[in-house]
Scaffold this active site. Structure first.
Site, short mmCIF file in Angstrom:
data_model
loop_
_atom_site.label_atom_id
_atom_site.label_comp_id
_atom_site.label_asym_id
_atom_site.label_seq_id
_atom_site.Cartn_x
_atom_site.Cartn_y
_atom_site.Cartn_z
N ILE A 157 -3.99 -0.79 1.86
CA ILE A 157 -3.57 0.77 2.59
C ILE A 157 -2.02 0.11 3.40
O ILE A 157 -2.21 -0.52 4.56
CB ILE A 157 -4.99 0.97 2.89
CG1 ILE A 157 -4.76 2.12 3.98
CG2 ILE A 157 -5.50 0.19 4.11
CD1 ILE A 157 -6.13 3.05 4.56
N SER A 158 -1.43 1.07 3.22
CA SER A 158 -0.21 0.61 4.15
C SER A 158 -0.07 0.72 5.89
O SER A 158 -1.86 1.54 6.06
CB SER A 158 0.36 1.55 3.44
OG SER A 158 1.44 1.62 2.12
N GLN A 159 0.53 -0.06 5.87
CA GLN A 159 0.20 0.67 7.48
C GLN A 159 0.76 1.97 8.07
O GLN A 159 1.77 2.32 7.52
CB GLN A 159 1.45 -0.16 8.36
CG GLN A 159 1.41 -0.44 10.11
CD GLN A 159 3.53 -0.88 10.27
OE1 GLN A 159 4.41 -0.87 9.78
NE2 GLN A 159 3.56 -0.84 11.34
#
Length: 688
Positions: free
Chosen positions: A71-73
């Site tokens: 899950i991206s920043q």
């Protein structure tokens, strides 16, 4: 409409965390789109994160999810959606939906979002989350996202959450005229975030928006085979979905410079023993304050190195203050020992609470014995080096110290102080409970009583100095600690930056008061963690989280009359706990990441070295270590299983520190897993 996670009383338990994330990690870094900020403040990221990692849900970090993906920043999610200019009424395509978080954020803005995920497991989980949270306008599809979704085209915006070797032609063709495509592109670890805008039937314009790292884009229009992608990119899934560098979205100019490891190898000054190291650090002996860090709170080499440097500065250069990241009342016990003062009356043995091993260990014990011997050779007691605690955690002990002092010099004032401090009596054993109570009731019930006690003490300063001048300073400092601790425990629930800043400001203010107390010409050595010593202005702490620290405050106050010295290690063992108030363990330190300053120091190939990085050094070393890189910080808690998330942050080393001291392999401090603070009297003051 999203449904945040609620507590038993129906309250959204993460609303404050989301608000802090939006303010500190997103808006403060230049995201201005009101649709993005509002959506990021609504969507519950903790729902999209695996339960063991939920405590990190609102940190500005990518997190691992199932199937080796991420899950991206949060900042990266916000940046890509802002670039895509998503608006109400838009039809959006996302490629690489992963957990479904970014799709949910876009769904909070757009009319409809189609999200394609190639992993069936991830697609099913994301589909279930969107349904549970009520995002009926978000549709999760399992398939090859590089082909797009021709049956639903054209799209107003397409966001690709994976990095490919090129921009898939199919995606460009599925944009409306005026549509926007945001995609990471590049054949290596450091991809480039590209914005493609369709301006006509066969015309497109492209913009470069800086270096990023994403998992590989697999499919007909990306990397054909997952194994090939992994080999070509070298991407570690833990760091995927991450924006490189601290300054924000603008891309830095490329400058040809040596690799950090080569620059370190060329400028490092090796040392064979601690006496050689102490001689190297004497170049800072003319400074008013020398601040010595540590990369962990439980490494023997860091304590021994700081001890030998400090002994040299005291013995040869007139330093008379040793100020440490420790509680004031406990430190007075050690101070009395090294200066030959009467044994203080404290209700407990020094450093008996968690984490006892920080100051109740053989390395500190040996140092204090040697410091006592050095002091004995200084004829003037006023010039002897003292040992002082800077920290704010000693609420209960400091209350006792203030009352004990007033009992001796002013019994009437002691009676009034007891009544005032009675407000905190129910919380002395567990002061964090006071913070929870104050938060729930909405006011600071004890702030005025404890402040009034301090004000009265200061108002009567002259009279008290006449009666017992030697111990007044100690009582005054303890009264200040009580007032600050009341604030600290009350605001710790409003966000880490506020409580961190209050604590470090208190520690720096205490340092200044001690220097003033010891008179003109006083000089101090400070021992604290790297995160307190290095200038926070040039780290993720200051630039992203809004935190300042002792090093930054010292630089602002003393300028070049202070030296900030950091420490690092690659591997070995460390004394640490797995969680707060849990027993000390001897844990193995994992070898540092290759893309960290510690990794570069290891690759320099020198077992132990001193590296000066401050003004006046060669531009090559300063430039090589000024680029943001990861840096490791291990405190009293060490969680190797989540090391990247728990213990790494970004920093610009040559601006953070004036010097860097390196040990390739280190060992844990010599301390018992369970302290024995009430040992025989001959073990005073250590209880070892």
């Amino acid at each position: 409409m999203s449904v945040p996670e609620n507590g038993p009383d129906g309250a959204d338990t993460h609303a404050r965390d989301r608000a802090f994330m939006v303010a500190r990690h997103i808006e403060a870094r230049g995201i201005v789109d009101p649709y993005v900020l509002t959506a990021m403040g609504k969507v519950p990221r903790e729902v999209f994160v695996a339960t063991p990692l939920s405590e990190f849900a609102y940190e500005d970090s990518p997190l691992p999810i199932e199937a080796g993906q991420t899950i991206s920043q949060p900042y990266m999610v916000a940046r890509m959606i802002e670039l895509a200019e998503i608006r109400p009424g838009d039809k959006v395509l996302e490629v690489g939906s992963g957990s479904g978080y970014a799709a949910a954020v876009m769904g909070a803005i757009a009319s409809h979002v189609y999200a394609i995920e190639r992993h069936e497991e991830l697609a099913e989980r994301a589909r279930a989350r969107e349904h549970r949270l009520g995002y009926r306008n978000v549709e999760i599809i399992c398939g090859d996202g590089t082909k797009g979704l021709p049956g639903e085209a054209p799209f107003d915006a397409i966001v690709v959450s994976a990095g490919g070797p090129k921009i898939p032609e199919a995606l460009k063709r599925q944009l409306t005229i005026g549509g926007r495509l945001v995609i990471p592109v590049g054949p290596s670890l450091h991809q480039t975030l590209m914005l493609v805008r369709r301006t006509g039937e066969d015309s497109f314009v492209q913009e470069d928006h800086g270096a990023v790292t994403f998992v590989p884009l697999i499919g007909e229009g990306g990397w054909a085979v997952p194994e090939t992608a992994a080999k070509e990119t070298g991407i570690d899934a833990e760091t995927s979905g991450f924006a490189h560098g601290l300054p924000g979205p603008a891309r830095r100019a490329k400058v040809s410079r040596p690799t950090p490891s080569h620059a370190i190898a060329g400028a490092a000054e090796p040392f064979g023993d601690l006496d050689e190291l102490a001689a190297l650090t004497e170049r800072f002996a003319d400074r008013r304050v020398v601040l010595l860090g540590e990369a962990t709170h439980g490494t023997a080499e860091f304590y021994d190195a700081r001890a030998r440097i400090t002994e040299t500065l005291v013995r040869k250069h007139g330093f008379n203050v040793v100020a440490v990241e420790a509680d004031w009342p406990d430190a007075t016990v050690y101070d009395a020992f090294v200066r030959g003062l009467p044994r203080p009356n404290v209700p407990e043995s020094a450093f008996s609470r968690f984490p006892a091993w920080m100051w109740r260990n053989a390395q500190v014990g040996n140092f204090l014995q040697r410091l006592q011997a050095i002091n004995e050779r200084i004829a003037d007691p006023a010039r002897r080096a003292g040992f002082y605690g800077l920290d704010v955690y000693s609420l209960s002990t400091s209350i006792s110290a203030v009352l004990d002092y007033l009992d001796r010099v002013d019994p009437d004032a002691a009676r009034i102080a007891r009544e005032r401090y009675g407000c905190l009596a129910p919380f002395r054993a567990e002061p964090a409970r006071y913070g929870r109570m104050a938060l729930s009731r909405g006011y600071a019930m004890c702030e005025k009583p404890v402040t009034d006690t301090l004000v009265d003490l200061l108002r009567r300063r002259l009279g008290y100095l006449v009666r017992d001048g030697r111990t007044f300073f100690d009582a005054e400092q303890n009264a200040r600690i009580v007032a600050t601790a009341e604030q600290y425990y009350r605001i710790m629930y409003y966000g880490t930056a506020q409580s961190w800043n209050l604590r470090d400001q208190h520690m720096f203010d205490t340092l200044e008061r001690v220097l003033d107390h010891r008179g003109p010409g006083s000089k101090a050595v400070v021992w604290a963690h790297n995160s307190h010593i290095g200038n926070a202005e040039f780290t993720e702490m200051g630039q992203v989280r809004g935190e300042h620290n002792i090093g930054q405050l010292a630089r602002a106050r003393f300028g070049e009359d202070c030296a900030l010295v950091g420490f690092g290690t690659d591997r070995g063992t460390v004394a640490a706990a797995s969680d707060w108030d849990e027993p000390m363990e001897i844990k193995r330190v994992r070898p540092a990441r290759d893309d960290s300053f510690e990794g570069h120091s290891r690759e320099a190939g020198i077992d132990a070295f001193f590296l000066e990085t401050g003004p006046g050094q060669k531009r090559s070393i300063r430039d090589a270590l000024a680029e943001p890189q990861l840096e490791r910080a291990i405190g009293v808690i060490y969680r190797p299983e989540t090391e990247l998330l728990s213990h790494y942050f970004q920093a610009e080393l040559s601006k953070q520190f004036d010097a860097w001291i390196w040990f390739t392999e280190t060992q844990a401090v010599a301390a018992r897993p369970q302290s024995h603070p009430h040992g025989p009297d001959e073990t005073y003051p250590f209880g070892l």
